[in-house]
Enzyme design. Structure first.
Site, PDB file in Angstrom:
ATOM      1  N   ILE A  22      -2.882   3.306   4.503  1.00 32.27           N
ATOM      2  CA  ILE A  22      -3.466   4.097   3.640  1.00 32.27           C
ATOM      3  C   ILE A  22      -4.681   4.752   4.011  1.00 32.27           C
ATOM      4  O   ILE A  22      -5.064   5.865   3.919  1.00 32.27           O
ATOM      5  CB  ILE A  22      -3.692   3.284   2.006  1.00 32.27           C
ATOM      6  CG1 ILE A  22      -2.667   2.526   1.518  1.00 32.27           C
ATOM      7  CG2 ILE A  22      -4.625   4.009   1.141  1.00 32.27           C
ATOM      8  CD1 ILE A  22      -2.894   1.523   0.408  1.00 32.27           C
ATOM      9  N   GLY A  23      -5.365   3.877   4.716  1.00 34.58           N
ATOM     10  CA  GLY A  23      -6.690   4.265   5.320  1.00 34.58           C
ATOM     11  C   GLY A  23      -6.760   5.514   5.856  1.00 34.58           C
ATOM     12  O   GLY A  23      -7.742   6.320   5.793  1.00 34.58           O
ATOM     13  N   ALA A  69      -8.278   2.396   9.241  1.00 34.20           N
ATOM     14  CA  ALA A  69      -7.373   2.465  10.206  1.00 34.20           C
ATOM     15  C   ALA A  69      -5.791   2.118   9.711  1.00 34.20           C
ATOM     16  O   ALA A  69      -4.890   2.265  10.345  1.00 34.20           O
ATOM     17  CB  ALA A  69      -7.575   1.731  11.512  1.00 34.20           C
ATOM     18  N   ILE A 117      -8.557  -0.770  -4.074  1.00 29.23           N
ATOM     19  CA  ILE A 117      -7.069  -0.393  -3.986  1.00 29.23           C
ATOM     20  C   ILE A 117      -6.394  -1.721  -3.483  1.00 29.23           C
ATOM     21  O   ILE A 117      -5.275  -1.881  -3.930  1.00 29.23           O
ATOM     22  CB  ILE A 117      -7.061   0.691  -2.708  1.00 29.23           C
ATOM     23  CG1 ILE A 117      -7.430   2.002  -3.342  1.00 29.23           C
ATOM     24  CG2 ILE A 117      -5.299   0.903  -2.599  1.00 29.23           C
ATOM     25  CD1 ILE A 117      -7.604   3.001  -2.203  1.00 29.23           C
ATOM     26  N   ARG A 169       2.920  -8.700  -5.539  1.00 30.94           N
ATOM     27  CA  ARG A 169       1.712  -8.317  -5.272  1.00 30.94           C
ATOM     28  C   ARG A 169       0.918  -9.352  -5.184  1.00 30.94           C
ATOM     29  O   ARG A 169      -0.001  -9.720  -4.396  1.00 30.94           O
ATOM     30  CB  ARG A 169       1.256  -7.347  -6.101  1.00 30.94           C
ATOM     31  CG  ARG A 169       1.696  -5.840  -6.114  1.00 30.94           C
ATOM     32  CD  ARG A 169       0.904  -4.907  -7.152  1.00 30.94           C
ATOM     33  NE  ARG A 169       1.630  -3.573  -7.210  1.00 30.94           N
ATOM     34  CZ  ARG A 169       2.943  -3.163  -7.635  1.00 30.94           C
ATOM     35  NH1 ARG A 169       3.474  -4.275  -8.310  1.00 30.94           N
ATOM     36  NH2 ARG A 169       3.229  -2.104  -7.620  1.00 30.94           N
ATOM     37  N   HIS A 199      -2.230  -3.362 -12.620  1.00 24.58           N
ATOM     38  CA  HIS A 199      -1.216  -2.802 -11.665  1.00 24.58           C
ATOM     39  C   HIS A 199      -0.175  -3.912 -11.076  1.00 24.58           C
ATOM     40  O   HIS A 199      -0.272  -4.191  -9.921  1.00 24.58           O
ATOM     41  CB  HIS A 199      -2.053  -2.204 -10.693  1.00 24.58           C
ATOM     42  CG  HIS A 199      -1.380  -1.538  -9.487  1.00 24.58           C
ATOM     43  ND1 HIS A 199      -0.734  -0.460  -9.598  1.00 24.58           N
ATOM     44  CD2 HIS A 199      -1.239  -1.966  -8.162  1.00 24.58           C
ATOM     45  CE1 HIS A 199      -0.067  -0.022  -8.723  1.00 24.58           C
ATOM     46  NE2 HIS A 199      -0.526  -1.045  -7.632  1.00 24.58           N
ATOM     47  N   ASP A 221       0.156   4.756 -10.300  1.00 26.16           N
ATOM     48  CA  ASP A 221       0.818   4.606 -11.567  1.00 26.16           C
ATOM     49  C   ASP A 221       0.905   5.716 -12.311  1.00 26.16           C
ATOM     50  O   ASP A 221       2.043   6.186 -12.927  1.00 26.16           O
ATOM     51  CB  ASP A 221       0.517   3.406 -12.497  1.00 26.16           C
ATOM     52  CG  ASP A 221       0.343   2.029 -11.560  1.00 26.16           C
ATOM     53  OD1 ASP A 221       1.348   1.773 -10.887  1.00 26.16           O
ATOM     54  OD2 ASP A 221      -0.655   1.355 -11.678  1.00 26.16           O
TER      55      ASP A 221
HETATM   56  N1  LIG Z   1      -3.674   0.067  -5.878  1.00 20.67           N
HETATM   57  C1  LIG Z   1      -2.306   0.563  -5.531  1.00 20.67           C
HETATM   58  O1  LIG Z   1      -1.890   1.263  -6.172  1.00 20.67           O
HETATM   59  C2  LIG Z   1      -1.972   0.343  -4.109  1.00 20.67           C
HETATM   60  C3  LIG Z   1      -1.023   1.096  -3.543  1.00 20.67           C
HETATM   61  C4  LIG Z   1      -0.374   0.854  -2.281  1.00 20.67           C
HETATM   62  C5  LIG Z   1      -0.954  -0.214  -1.547  1.00 20.67           C
HETATM   63  N2  LIG Z   1      -1.819  -0.971  -2.152  1.00 20.67           N
HETATM   64  C6  LIG Z   1      -2.366  -2.067  -1.285  1.00 20.67           C
HETATM   65  O2  LIG Z   1      -3.306  -1.544  -0.370  1.00 20.67           O
HETATM   66  C7  LIG Z   1      -3.631  -2.647   0.718  1.00 20.67           C
HETATM   67  C8  LIG Z   1      -3.523  -1.956   2.170  1.00 20.67           C
HETATM   68  O3  LIG Z   1      -2.155  -1.299   2.412  1.00 20.67           O
HETATM   69  P1  LIG Z   1      -1.655  -0.445   3.568  1.00 20.67           P
HETATM   70  O4  LIG Z   1      -0.462   0.068   3.401  1.00 20.67           O
HETATM   71  O5  LIG Z   1      -2.725   0.487   4.025  1.00 20.67           O
HETATM   72  O6  LIG Z   1      -1.994  -1.647   4.704  1.00 20.67           O
HETATM   73  P2  LIG Z   1      -1.936  -1.731   6.028  1.00 20.67           P
HETATM   74  O7  LIG Z   1      -1.610  -2.966   6.736  1.00 20.67           O
HETATM   75  O8  LIG Z   1      -1.222  -0.306   6.755  1.00 20.67           O
HETATM   76  O9  LIG Z   1      -3.557  -1.458   6.305  1.00 20.67           O
HETATM   77  C9  LIG Z   1      -4.288  -2.244   5.934  1.00 20.67           C
HETATM   78  C10 LIG Z   1      -5.615  -2.264   6.637  1.00 20.67           C
HETATM   79  O10 LIG Z   1      -6.615  -3.199   6.613  1.00 20.67           O
HETATM   80  C11 LIG Z   1      -7.260  -3.506   7.669  1.00 20.67           C
HETATM   81  N3  LIG Z   1      -8.005  -4.767   7.439  1.00 20.67           N
HETATM   82  C12 LIG Z   1      -7.536  -6.031   7.375  1.00 20.67           C
HETATM   83  N4  LIG Z   1      -8.527  -6.985   7.249  1.00 20.67           N
HETATM   84  C13 LIG Z   1      -9.492  -6.335   6.951  1.00 20.67           C
HETATM   85  C14 LIG Z   1     -10.846  -6.617   6.774  1.00 20.67           C
HETATM   86  N5  LIG Z   1     -11.374  -7.736   6.715  1.00 20.67           N
HETATM   87  N6  LIG Z   1     -11.790  -5.559   6.797  1.00 20.67           N
HETATM   88  C15 LIG Z   1     -11.462  -4.269   6.866  1.00 20.67           C
HETATM   89  N7  LIG Z   1     -10.129  -3.983   7.169  1.00 20.67           N
HETATM   90  C16 LIG Z   1      -9.339  -4.803   7.353  1.00 20.67           C
HETATM   91  C17 LIG Z   1      -6.260  -3.654   8.714  1.00 20.67           C
HETATM   92  O11 LIG Z   1      -6.793  -3.712   9.989  1.00 20.67           O
HETATM   93  C18 LIG Z   1      -5.476  -2.487   8.407  1.00 20.67           C
HETATM   94  O12 LIG Z   1      -5.913  -1.368   9.137  1.00 20.67           O
HETATM   95  C19 LIG Z   1      -2.509  -3.588   0.403  1.00 20.67           C
HETATM   96  O13 LIG Z   1      -3.046  -4.480  -0.106  1.00 20.67           O
HETATM   97  C20 LIG Z   1      -1.485  -2.993  -0.574  1.00 20.67           C
HETATM   98  O14 LIG Z   1      -0.852  -3.875  -1.393  1.00 20.67           O
HETATM   99  C21 LIG Z   1      -2.426  -0.777  -3.244  1.00 20.67           C
HETATM  100  O1  LIG Z   2       3.718  -1.983  -4.464  1.00 19.28           O
HETATM  101  C1  LIG Z   2       3.003  -2.367  -3.822  1.00 19.28           C
HETATM  102  O2  LIG Z   2       2.951  -3.341  -3.155  1.00 19.28           O
HETATM  103  C2  LIG Z   2       1.764  -1.309  -3.400  1.00 19.28           C
HETATM  104  C3  LIG Z   2       1.285  -0.676  -4.559  1.00 19.28           C
HETATM  105  O3  LIG Z   2       0.739  -1.702  -5.448  1.00 19.28           O
HETATM  106  C4  LIG Z   2       2.054   0.238  -5.303  1.00 19.28           C
HETATM  107  O4  LIG Z   2       2.368   0.233  -6.511  1.00 19.28           O
HETATM  108  O5  LIG Z   2       2.745   1.087  -4.447  1.00 19.28           O
END
Ligand SMILES: NC(=O)c1ccc[n+]([C@@H]2O[C@H](COP(=O)([O-])OP(=O)(O)OC[C@H]3O[C@@H](n4cnc5c(N)ncnc54)[C@H](O)[C@@H]3O)[C@@H](O)[C@H]2O)c1
Ligand SMILES: O=C(O)C[C@H](O)C(=O)O
Length: 354
Positions: free
Chosen positions: A54-55, A51, A158, A128, A218, A191
């Site tokens: 990203i989800g 939700a 992720i 991060r 990352h 990336d």
């Molecule tokens: N790997 C990558 O390249 C990359 C890129 C972008 C973001 N991210 C990471 O992805 C994560 C999510 O980012 P976002 O923008 O979607 O955040 P967001 O806050 O919009 O969404 C996160 C979701 O996780 C849910 N959540 C929280 N605790 C939970 C649990 N215990 N079980 C299940 N769901 C749970 C929340 O309810 C929310 O819906 C962050 O940690 C962000 O840093 C990683």
């Molecule tokens: O930069 C962040 O915190 C989110 C993600 O890891 C990204 O590279 O966009």
């Protein structure tokens, strides 16, 4: 059954499978039953954190993926709404929603691929690693449930800090004897997506034709683009190399600052996550030569985890490619990356072992 009750039953059906069974019984519809069993051939995919920023787009794009027959959307908030919304898309995947910890195991049973974007995102000024205190626990809990319910699933992580959350996942699986290094993958595709875009921009190329290997991890200096290995072969000035390296390493921060407190990359991340998940599914299907960068348990360096090009297959990571010839600039970058990565890996491992 009255119309209004039927509507309520339909909404409930999106929340958990037992209610879907009730709906089938009440309506006596063969068809509902068929769909509920994920009758079309394909893979079963769960998104944990479905939700979120990203989800939601990730769920939408996975619902559009013809390789997916059953899509489970789990979150601790708003899963029913997102599920009801996405389930109206006229694509073949059946969608079911799962809300809260008590439905986590139902969300995971039988899954082939689990994608984890659950957790908090950065705000301006944060690294991060500042997310570790909250996200480490979230990833640990989710992986404990994966270990119990679908230990053979491919897991795409992720949630940040990826450099630590992947080691956390590995330790959780090791603890209960189900760790398979081929099946736990940190998603570094964003990336690569950024690197392809930025290189294409300055070279006047179509980004779809550019392939930049991005290795290491990352976060900041651990993101190491190998510009000497770009395809098609490109020759950059030192100024261009400095510009590109800096922009690729700080692409996430660029988005965090532009969003000014409203989170980090979500749409480009959903795109990258789907590109990677689709590659995992094609490999599971048996497609040959599926090669992408990912952060995995690795012997490419002396560190236990490292991102580099991997070949995906029916069991996950089938082959990890060496880094190839690096120039002096990249060798210096590699040393910096390894130093920071070592600490992040250790932090993740200690979190589970403590
Ligand atoms: N790997 C990558 O390249 C990359 C890129 C972008 C973001 N991210 C990471 O992805 C994560 C999510 O980012 P976002 O923008 O979607 O955040 P967001 O806050 O919009 O969404 C996160 C979701 O996780 C849910 N959540 C929280 N605790 C939970 C649990 N215990 N079980 C299940 N769901 C749970 C929340 O309810 C929310 O819906 C962050 O940690 C962000 O840093 C990683
Ligand atoms: O930069 C962040 O915190 C989110 C993600 O890891 C990204 O590279 O966009």
């Amino acid at each position: 059954m009255q119309q209004s009750n039927l509507r309520i039953a339909r909404i409930a059906a999106h929340i958990n499978p037992p209610n879907l069974q009730m709906l089938e019984e009440d309506l006596g519809l063969e068809r509902v039953n068929c769909r509920a069993k994920g009758a079309s051939s394909g893979f079963k995919v769960a998104i944990l954190g479905a939700a979120g920023g990203i989800g939601q787009p990730l769920a939408m794009l996975m619902k559009m993926n013809p390789l997916v027959s059953l899509l489970h959307l789990y979150d601790v908030v708003n899963a029913p709404g997102v599920t009801a919304d996405i389930s109206h898309m006229d694509t073949s995947a059946v969608v079911r929603g799962f809300l809260g910890q008590q439905q986590l195991e139902d969300a995971l049973i039988g899954m082939d691929l689990v994608i984890i974007p659950a957790g908090v995102p950065r705000k301006p000024g944060m690294t991060r690693d500042d997310l570790f205190n909250i996200n480490a626990g979230i990833v640990k809990t989710l992986c404990e449930a994966i270990a119990k319910c679908c230990p053979k699933a491919i897991v795409n992580i992720i949630s940040n800090p990826v450099n630590s959350t992947v080691p956390i996942a590995a330790e959780v699986f090791k603890k209960v004897g189900v760790f398979d290094p081929k099946r736990v993958l940190g998603v570094t595709m964003l990336d690569v997506v950024r690197a392809n875009t930025f290189v294409a921009e300055i070279m006047g190329l179509d980004p779809r034709e550019v392939d930049v290997p991005v290795v290491g991890g990352h976060a900041g200096v651990t993101i190491l683009p190998l510009l000497s290995q770009v395809k098609p072969s490109c020759s950059f000035t030192q100024k261009e190399i400095d510009y590109l390296t800096d922009r690729i390493q700080n692409g996430g921060t660029e988005v965090v600052e532009a969003k000014a407190g409203a989170g980090s990359a979500t749409l480009s991340m959903a795109y990258a996550a789907v590109k990677f998940a689709d590659a995992c599914l094609r490999a599971l299907r048996g497609d040959p030569a599926v090669v992408h960068c990912a952060y995995v348990a690795s012997e490419v360096t002396e560190l236990p985890f490292f991102a580099s090009k991997v070949r995906l297959g029916r069991n996950g990571v089938e082959e990890i490619y060496p880094l190839g010839p690096l120039n002096e600039y990249e060798r210096a970058g590699l040393e910096k990356a390894k130093k920071e990565l070592a600490g992040s890996i250790q932090k993740g491992v200690s979190f589970v072992k403590k």
